[in-house]
Scaffold this motif. Structure first.
Motif, PDB file in Angstrom:
ATOM      1  N   UNK A 161      25.361 -51.099  33.952  1.00 60.40           N
ATOM      2  CA  UNK A 161      24.985 -50.994  35.491  1.00 60.40           C
ATOM      3  C   UNK A 161      25.953 -50.903  36.495  1.00 60.40           C
ATOM      4  N   UNK A 162      26.177 -50.162  37.334  1.00 63.96           N
ATOM      5  CA  UNK A 162      26.999 -50.315  38.519  1.00 63.96           C
ATOM      6  C   UNK A 162      26.361 -50.788  39.670  1.00 63.96           C
ATOM      7  N   UNK A 163      26.977 -51.558  40.654  1.00 63.88           N
ATOM      8  CA  UNK A 163      26.201 -52.163  41.653  1.00 63.88           C
ATOM      9  C   UNK A 163      26.750 -51.898  42.883  1.00 63.88           C
ATOM     10  N   UNK A 164      25.701 -51.561  43.893  1.00 64.70           N
ATOM     11  CA  UNK A 164      25.799 -51.055  45.131  1.00 64.70           C
ATOM     12  C   UNK A 164      25.494 -51.920  46.298  1.00 64.70           C
ATOM     13  N   UNK A 165      26.621 -52.718  47.103  1.00 60.60           N
ATOM     14  CA  UNK A 165      26.050 -53.714  48.050  1.00 60.60           C
ATOM     15  C   UNK A 165      25.158 -53.062  49.190  1.00 60.60           C
ATOM     16  N   UNK A 166      24.213 -53.909  49.672  1.00 58.95           N
ATOM     17  CA  UNK A 166      23.481 -53.812  50.801  1.00 58.95           C
ATOM     18  C   UNK A 166      23.813 -54.924  51.796  1.00 58.95           C
ATOM     19  N   UNK A 167      24.198 -54.391  53.072  1.00 57.35           N
ATOM     20  CA  UNK A 167      25.001 -55.403  53.969  1.00 57.35           C
ATOM     21  C   UNK A 167      24.010 -55.220  55.332  1.00 57.35           C
ATOM     22  N   UNK A 168      23.875 -56.100  55.745  1.00 58.60           N
ATOM     23  CA  UNK A 168      23.316 -56.260  57.326  1.00 58.60           C
ATOM     24  C   UNK A 168      24.421 -55.810  58.388  1.00 58.60           C
TER      25      UNK A 168
END
Length: 417
Positions: A161-168
């Motif tokens: 898995x690669x991970x992509x952040x989600x940010x407000x």
């Protein structure tokens, strides 16, 4: 710029020469040129597939849409860039038609193109096919084909898995989305576009999905133990998995194995058909929400993912796809679509994630419309688990180093208990 093989379809000799020079300026020297669809097809027949086709739309005889249809049917190009003097609505319609045929559309450009605009799209393509840590390679068309897949073989050790952040917009971490990669023993690290269609044909998508779910919940639980708060994680769920009567019980067992609260898990569902949802699918979605999991309607506004689905089904989040976001700062229609979706979501008490926020201009355009979570290269590229852990540490202690905007709250990560 690594070696790429590009086809240009352009019937204006001056424009054709200019595009050729723009590619050379971006260190692309293997270029096929064609002034008609017929000559483009002959060039592809003689010299083989290309990585990218740059297609004009309007020309005498067969138009650019004809070539795009042929590329979709033959897989002679991995991606296309649509370039035309047609109005924006025509360009967007051509891009949507190409995507419906399975073509990766890197972007649409109004004539005249520029060296910078072409270079940015080429860099975006390379970022898709050459992730950090992957072996150096020239063109995707030169990659050896995947060997035959065995539906009984366990590929779990190779799927990562690669991970992509989600940010407000205020800098608060909303979670990460897991994106599948294949660490192939002989081909190196493969992007999803190079293997997902093969897995689907071999009936291995459920195997991959369960593996991604396990990786997601394992990481979330380990962070809960190590830091006192779980990491919100999101995993894509193929629609056909919702047909399985044992899907929810099996997922609940996984949540018992990695005991984080179910609301830490978001299941992103893409509908591939406008047909009425089967009873078992509807029931599974309801049971997932009753268990506490979050449900996201992915690629909202495309295909069958529409307002009617939001009214019918128990989604808690909608994701606005990148094609509505790229270039939004200069396109009032896109801005109106995204703004309308945000307003509707607020009235329906839905969370919103906007994908494909790649530039400061797109970020600023989004920030003027509301307060969604954002995901894209402007925040962070997909990264390995080790890189993600370092990124999270930086976000906690030095947010200015990893976020391209200010106004970051001191307490950024949501509680995981």
């Amino acid at each position: 710029m690594r070696s790429l093989k590009v086809l240009i379809l352009e019937d204006d000799p001056f424009q054709l020469m200019a595009l050729h020079q723009m590619l050379n300026a971006n260190q692309v020297f293997e270029v096929l040129t064609a002034i008609s669809v017929e000559t483009a097809l002959r060039a592809l027949e003689r010299q083989g597939p290309v990585d990218i086709a740059i297609c004009d739309l309007q020309m005498d005889g067969d138009d650019g849409l004809s070539l795009i249809g042929h590329l979709a049917a033959t897989s002679l190009a991995q991606a296309v860039i649509i370039l035309s003097s047609a109005e924006a609505s025509v360009l967007d319609g051509a891009a949507q038609l190409a995507r419906q045929q399975g073509i990766n559309v890197l972007g649409v450009l109004q004539k005249p193109a520029s060296v910078t605009a072409i270079g940015e799209l080429l860099s975006e393509w390379l970022a898709l096919v050459e992730m950090p840590g992957s072996a150096s390679r020239s063109t995707t068309s030169e990659l050896p084909a995947l060997p035959p897949l065995d539906a009984t073989h366990d590929y779990g050790a190779e799927w990562i898995a690669y991970f992509q952040p989600k940010v407000g917009l205020d800098g608060e971490l909303s979670g990460v989305e897991l994106l599948a990669r294949w660490q192939h023993p002989s081909l190196g690290l493969l992007a999803p576009g190079l293997f997902l269609p093969r897995l689907e044909q071999a009936g291995l998508m459920p195997n991959l999905t369960w593996h991604m779910l396990e990786l997601a919940l394992s990481l979330s639980y380990r962070l809960l133990l190590a830091r006192g708060r779980a990491l919100p994680v999101a995993v894509n769920i193929p629609p056909q998995m919702l047909d399985q009567a044992d899907f929810v019980p099996r997922l609940l067992l996984l949540l018992e194995r990695f005991p984080v609260r179910p609301h830490m898990l978001t299941l992103e569902v893409v509908e591939q058909s406008a047909r009425q949802m089967a009873v078992v699918q509807f029931e599974n979605l309801l049971r997932l929400r009753m268990a506490g999991c979050r449900l996201s309607i992915d690629d909202f506004g495309t295909g069958a993912s529409n307002i009617q689905r939001l009214l019918e089904l128990p989604f808690s989040e909608l994701k606005i796809p990148a094609e509505f976001v790229r270039g939004m700062a200069d396109d009032r229609r896109k801005s109106a679509v995204v703004g309308g979706a945000l307003f509707m979501a607020q009235k329906m008490a839905l969370n919103v994630v906007i994908e494909g926020v790649e530039t400061r201009e797109d970020y600023e355009a989004v920030s003027m419309l509301g307060s969604p979570a954002i995901q894209g290269y402007f925040i962070a590229r997909p990264m390995s688990e080790a890189d993600l852990l370092n990124w999270l540490d930086e976000l906690e202690h030095h947010p200015e180093r990893v976020l391209g905007f200010r106004a970051v709250k001191p307490d950024r990560a949501p509680a995981g208990r």
